[in-house]
Write a protein that holds these residues in place. Structure first.
Motif, short mmCIF file in Angstrom:
data_model
loop_
_atom_site.label_atom_id
_atom_site.label_comp_id
_atom_site.label_asym_id
_atom_site.label_seq_id
_atom_site.Cartn_x
_atom_site.Cartn_y
_atom_site.Cartn_z
N HIS A 248 -25.26 4.63 -33.17
CA HIS A 248 -23.91 4.10 -33.03
C HIS A 248 -22.91 5.25 -32.79
N PRO A 249 -21.97 5.09 -31.87
CA PRO A 249 -21.01 6.17 -31.61
C PRO A 249 -20.23 6.60 -32.85
N CYS A 286 -15.75 -5.65 -30.35
CA CYS A 286 -16.26 -4.61 -31.24
C CYS A 286 -15.10 -3.98 -32.00
N HIS A 289 -13.85 -0.55 -30.87
CA HIS A 289 -13.59 -0.24 -29.46
C HIS A 289 -12.29 0.55 -29.24
N CYS A 292 -13.62 4.14 -29.80
CA CYS A 292 -14.96 4.51 -29.33
C CYS A 292 -14.86 5.33 -28.04
N CYS A 299 -16.75 -4.42 -24.38
CA CYS A 299 -16.66 -4.19 -25.82
C CYS A 299 -15.45 -4.89 -26.44
N CYS A 318 -24.09 -2.32 -31.51
CA CYS A 318 -23.42 -1.73 -30.36
C CYS A 318 -24.00 -2.33 -29.09
N HIS A 319 -23.13 -2.75 -28.17
CA HIS A 319 -23.61 -3.35 -26.92
C HIS A 319 -24.43 -2.38 -26.07
N LEU A 320 -24.21 -1.07 -26.24
CA LEU A 320 -24.89 -0.11 -25.38
C LEU A 320 -26.27 0.29 -25.89
FE1 SF4 Z 1 -18.45 1.54 -28.62
FE2 SF4 Z 1 -18.77 -0.71 -27.28
FE3 SF4 Z 1 -20.73 0.16 -28.80
FE4 SF4 Z 1 -18.52 -0.81 -29.89
S1 SF4 Z 1 -19.99 -1.95 -28.67
S2 SF4 Z 1 -19.56 1.02 -30.48
S3 SF4 Z 1 -16.96 -0.09 -28.46
S4 SF4 Z 1 -19.90 1.16 -26.98
#
Ligand code: SF4
Length: 322
Positions: A248-249, A286, A289, A292, A299, A318-320
Motif C-alpha cells: 500500500h502506498p 479511497c 486518494h 496518495c 481512486c 488499493c486498486h493498483l
Molecule cells: Fe492510492 Fe488509489 Fe491505491 Fe488509494 S486506491 S492507495 S488512492 S492508488
C-alpha cells in the motif's frame, strides 16, 4: 497452531460532536469496518498517524466504549453487545498499559496500592495477600518490594511504566492492550520496556494488541501488523512481509520515514502532502486518494476493499495492487 484469543469483525464506531453554535451536531466516524484476529501468545500491532482510529479501536476492544456495529470475540465469548454488568469476567482478562506513565498513576497513592487496586476490585484476597502478590509482580517487572512504599513521582519515566505494567499484570490477564506504551520515553528506555514486554510475553503466554504511530517501534515486538488510515485498515500482514514487501502506498510512505542505522545505505523518503483529512468528512472513494502519490481518477470513485496480495496472510486495500 495457536488458538485465536481475540477476533474483531466489521467494527464501526462514530461519535456525535458539536458543530458550531446553536446545538447542531455532526458525526465523527472514528472506526470504519475494522477486522483482525490475534492468536494466543502473539502480538498484533495497529500502526498509523495520530487520529487514524487505532486508540479508539483499543478502547472498543476493552469495552471502555461500545461499538455501533461489528463483533468482538474474546476467548470464545462475544463481548461487543454485553452490558457493563456482564463484563466482569472480561475485565479481568483484558488489561491496558497506557502511553503516559506520568498521568496514568494516581500521585496520591503508594505504589503498592496502585498495583494492588485491581486485586481489591476483582478478588476477595485480604490486604496482606494482595500486598504479597504486589511484591512478587514488582520483582517480575524489574522493581523490588522496596519500591512498593513510595509514590509514583519518586520514579523515573521507565520505572513508572514498569509500575503500570505491574498493575496490568497483577490479575494475570490473557490480553494486554498497550496504547503507545513507549512513546513518552527516551529511546534507550524504550528498548528496555520493549524487551521487558517481550520477556513477559514469553513467560506468561501473553497476547498483545500493541498500538503505535511508529512502525520502527512495532518491528521489534510484532508478529502481525495492521496499518490504519482514517479509521480503516489499509494493509495487514506478518511483520516480515510488511517490512520486506509493503504494497500500500501509505505503508510505503511510513516505512520510508524510518532511519536506517547504516550511513552507507540510503532509502528514498516519500513525503506525504497535506494532513490527515477530517474523519467527520472522509474523502469519497479511497480514503487515501487526497495524499496518495500514485492516485488515479478511479481512486476517487470507489473505496478499495481489503484483498489478498500474494501470501495468504497479506491483505491490501488499493486498486493498483493485484
Ligand atoms: Fe492510492 Fe488509489 Fe491505491 Fe488509494 S486506491 S492507495 S488512492 S492508488
Amino acid at each position: 497452531m495457536s488458538n485465536t484469543l481475540l477476533k474483531v469483525s466489521g467494527l464501526k464506531k462514530s461519535f456525535s460532536i458539536p458543530d458550531g453554535m446553536f446545538g447542531k451536531k455532526k458525526t465523527l466516524k472514528a472506526v470504519h469496518d475494522v477486522s483482525f484476529m490475534i492468536p494466543e501468545g502473539k502480538t498484533f500491532s495497529l500502526v498509523g498517524e495520530s487520529g487514524c482510529g487505532k486508540s479508539t479501536t483499543g478502547r472498543l476492544i476493552n469495552r471502555l466504549i461500545a461499538p455501533n456495529q461489528g463483533e468482538i470475540w474474546l476467548d470464545g465469548d462475544e463481548i461487543s453487545g454485553k452490558k457493563e454488568s456482564q463484563l466482569k469476567t472480561m475485565r479481568k482478562k483484558v488489561q491496558m498499559i497506557f502511553q503516559d506513565p506520568y498521568a496514568s498513576l494516581n500521585p496520591r497513592m503508594k505504589v503498592r496500592d496502585i498495583v494492588a487496586e485491581p486485586l481489591a476490585i476483582h478478588t476477595k484476597l485480604s490486604r496482606a495477600e494482595r500486598y504479597k502478590q504486589v511484591a512478587e509482580i514488582l520483582e517480575v517487572v524489574g522493581l523490588s518490594e522496596y519500591h512498593a512504599n513510595r509514590y509514583a513521582h519518586e520514579f523515573s519515566g521507565g520505572q513508572r511504566q514498569r509500575i503500570g505494567i505491574a498493575r496490568a499484570l497483577i490479575l494475570k490477564p490473557r490480553l494486554i492492550i498497550a496504547d503507545e506504551p513507549v512513546s513518552a520515553l527516551d529511546v534507550s528506555i524504550q528498548a528496555q520496556i520493549l524487551n521487558l514486554l517481550k520477556d513477559l510475553q514469553a513467560e506468561f503466554n501473553l497476547t498483545y494488541l500493541f498500538i503505535s504511530h511508529d512502525l520502527s517501534v512495532v518491528e521489534h515486538i510484532s508478529d502481525h501488523i495492521g496499518v490504519m488510515y482514517l479509521g480503516t485498515i489499509v494493509e495487514s500482514g506478518p511483520k516480515e512481509v510488511i517490512f520486506s514487501n509493503p504494497q500500500h502506498p501509505y505503508t510505503k510512505a511510513l516505512l520510508s520515514s524510518i532511519p536506517i542505522p547504516d550511513p552507507r545505505l540510503r532509502r528514498e523518503r516519500i513525503i506525504l502532502q497535506g494532513d490527515l483529512p477530517s474523519p467527520v468528512n472522509p474523502p469519497a472513494g479511497c480514503r487515501f486518494h487526497t495524499r496518495c502519490p500514485v492516485a488515479t481518477e478511479a481512486c476517487k470513485g470507489t473505496e478499495p476493499a481489503l484483498k489478498k496480495a500474494g501470501t495468504d496472510d497479506h491483505f491490501v486495500a488499493c486498486h493498483l495492487v493485484e
